[in-house]
Scaffold this motif. Structure first.
Motif, PDB file in Angstrom:
ATOM      1  N   ASN A  20      -7.742  -4.559  -0.244  1.00  0.00           N
ATOM      2  CA  ASN A  20      -6.921  -5.352   0.663  1.00  0.00           C
ATOM      3  C   ASN A  20      -7.727  -6.559   1.138  1.00  0.00           C
ATOM      4  OD1 ASN A  20      -4.658  -3.639   0.590  1.00  0.00           O
ATOM      5  ND2 ASN A  20      -5.539  -2.288   2.139  1.00  0.00           N
ATOM      6  N   ASN A  78       0.844  -1.203   0.000  1.00  0.00           N
ATOM      7  CA  ASN A  78       0.000   0.000   0.000  1.00  0.00           C
ATOM      8  C   ASN A  78       0.877   1.251   0.000  1.00  0.00           C
ATOM      9  OD1 ASN A  78      -3.248  -0.490   1.485  1.00  0.00           O
ATOM     10  ND2 ASN A  78      -2.007  -2.042   0.512  1.00  0.00           N
ATOM     11  N   ALA A 109     -10.035   3.013  -0.890  1.00  0.00           N
ATOM     12  CA  ALA A 109      -9.439   1.811  -0.304  1.00  0.00           C
ATOM     13  C   ALA A 109     -10.473   1.075   0.532  1.00  0.00           C
ATOM     14  CB  ALA A 109      -8.231   2.181   0.556  1.00  0.00           C
ATOM     15  N   ASN A 110     -10.685  -0.183   0.216  1.00  0.00           N
ATOM     16  CA  ASN A 110     -11.617  -1.031   0.960  1.00  0.00           C
ATOM     17  C   ASN A 110     -10.997  -2.399   1.189  1.00  0.00           C
ATOM     18  OD1 ASN A 110     -14.129   0.648   1.142  1.00  0.00           O
ATOM     19  ND2 ASN A 110     -13.965   0.587  -1.090  1.00  0.00           N
ATOM     20  N   ALA A 111     -11.560  -3.127   2.132  1.00  0.00           N
ATOM     21  CA  ALA A 111     -11.099  -4.472   2.443  1.00  0.00           C
ATOM     22  C   ALA A 111     -12.183  -5.492   2.108  1.00  0.00           C
ATOM     23  CB  ALA A 111     -10.723  -4.595   3.911  1.00  0.00           C
ATOM     24  N   THR A 148      -6.784  -0.553   6.535  1.00  0.00           N
ATOM     25  CA  THR A 148      -7.579  -0.123   5.382  1.00  0.00           C
ATOM     26  C   THR A 148      -8.546   0.992   5.766  1.00  0.00           C
ATOM     27  OG1 THR A 148      -7.418  -2.362   4.470  1.00  0.00           O
ATOM     28  CG2 THR A 148      -9.090  -0.904   3.523  1.00  0.00           C
ATOM     29  N   THR A 167     -15.558  -2.465   4.577  1.00  0.00           N
ATOM     30  CA  THR A 167     -15.341  -3.878   4.285  1.00  0.00           C
ATOM     31  C   THR A 167     -16.519  -4.435   3.503  1.00  0.00           C
ATOM     32  OG1 THR A 167     -16.349  -4.596   6.368  1.00  0.00           O
ATOM     33  CG2 THR A 167     -13.959  -4.261   6.365  1.00  0.00           C
ATOM     34  N   GLY A 214      -8.291   4.510   3.913  1.00  0.00           N
ATOM     35  CA  GLY A 214      -9.435   5.020   3.173  1.00  0.00           C
ATOM     36  C   GLY A 214      -9.825   6.420   3.616  1.00  0.00           C
ATOM     37  N   THR A 267     -15.629   3.894   0.847  1.00  0.00           N
ATOM     38  CA  THR A 267     -14.206   3.759   1.135  1.00  0.00           C
ATOM     39  C   THR A 267     -14.020   3.539   2.624  1.00  0.00           C
ATOM     40  OG1 THR A 267     -12.021   4.686   0.613  1.00  0.00           O
ATOM     41  CG2 THR A 267     -13.663   6.214   1.516  1.00  0.00           C
TER      42      THR A 267
END
Length: 249
Positions: free
Chosen positions: A140, A123, A181-183, A167, A239, A171, A236
């Motif tokens: 991620n 990252n 950015a997300n998981a 994350t 999850t 985010g 963002t």
């Protein structure tokens, strides 16, 4: 495999753990939908085969637990692709399957080094390329184990909880900068990583899934492809679950 023709036309992606499993399946779909991809993995032989199967622009054999190798791979991949729009971090290992008080120190350290530290290095190295272009999608791969904890899998569970926390922080940092950015938090799905576990552990994890089955790799790949697309524009630091009903938060 459902394909949205041209969805990733002009987009360039890096996927870790790309020689097998979820990352390779996702890479195949990204390419089918117009993206150019580079695959990263520790297994050089499997990478060579995956490059042909996926149609990747390039592959990089590296240990994501080594920050210097990650920095070099990021620069090489940006050069090969011309830019980096998408990062999917899927490299991971399970570690020992024993109680905390019996957990080998070396196994704990290796799991954290790959699953959490390595993901952080990836990252950290690639975000600047996204910020330079004002666009990015980071996925991620965590696990429901990071939300609930699995007995006899403390290192894996702790590392994936760390991925979720990282994350969420990332985010929020990137919100408003064009980079999302997300998981992903899947329950157990059919994957080569299951070869690292005793059958009793796999059976336990299956028993926790209300649908009564393991997931399919294509099901998680489908969610990742949404998360990596322009359509994912207002979510963002969050999850996405593919857990068969195991987790509902």
């Amino acid at each position: 495999m459902s394909v949205y023709a041209g969805r990733y036309e002009g987009r360039c992606a890096v996927l870790t753990g790309g020689a097998s499993g979820l990352a390779k399946e996702t890479a195949k779909r990204l390419v089918a939908e117009g993206a150019k991809v580079v695959l990263w993995d520790l297994n050089a032989d499997a990478l060579a085969a995956a490059k042909e199967e996926v149609g990747a622009v390039d592959v990089v054999a590296l240990d994501v637990a080594d920050p210097a190798q990650v920095e070099a791979a990021a620069a090489a991949s940006a050069k090969a692709l011309g830019k980096i729009d998408i990062l999917v971090c899927s490299a991971g290992i399970t570690g020992a399957t024993v109680p905390v008080h019996e957990f080998p120190i070396d196994s704990w350290q290796r799991v954290i080094d790959i699953n959490l530290n390595g993901l952080f290095y990836c990252n950290r190295a690639i975000v600047p390329f996204m910020l330079e272009n004002g666009y990015g999608r980071i996925v991620n791969v965590a696990s429901v184990a990071g939300k609930e904890g699995n007995p006899n899998a403390s290192a894996y569970s702790a590392s994936k909880a760390g991925v979720i926390g990282l994350t969420k922080s990332l985010g929020k940092e990137l919100a408003g900068k064009g980079v999302i950015a997300n998981a992903l938090t899947p329950a157990t799905f059919e994957s080569p990583i299951l070869d690292q576990l005793p059958q009793s552990q796999v059976d336990y994890m299956r028993s926790k899934i209300p649908m009564g089955r393991l997931g399919e790799v294509s099901e998680s790949a489908s969610i990742i492809c949404f998360m990596a697309s322009e359509e994912c524009s207002f979510t963002t630091a969050s999850t996405f679950d593919t857990s068969g009903g195991r987790t509902t938060f």
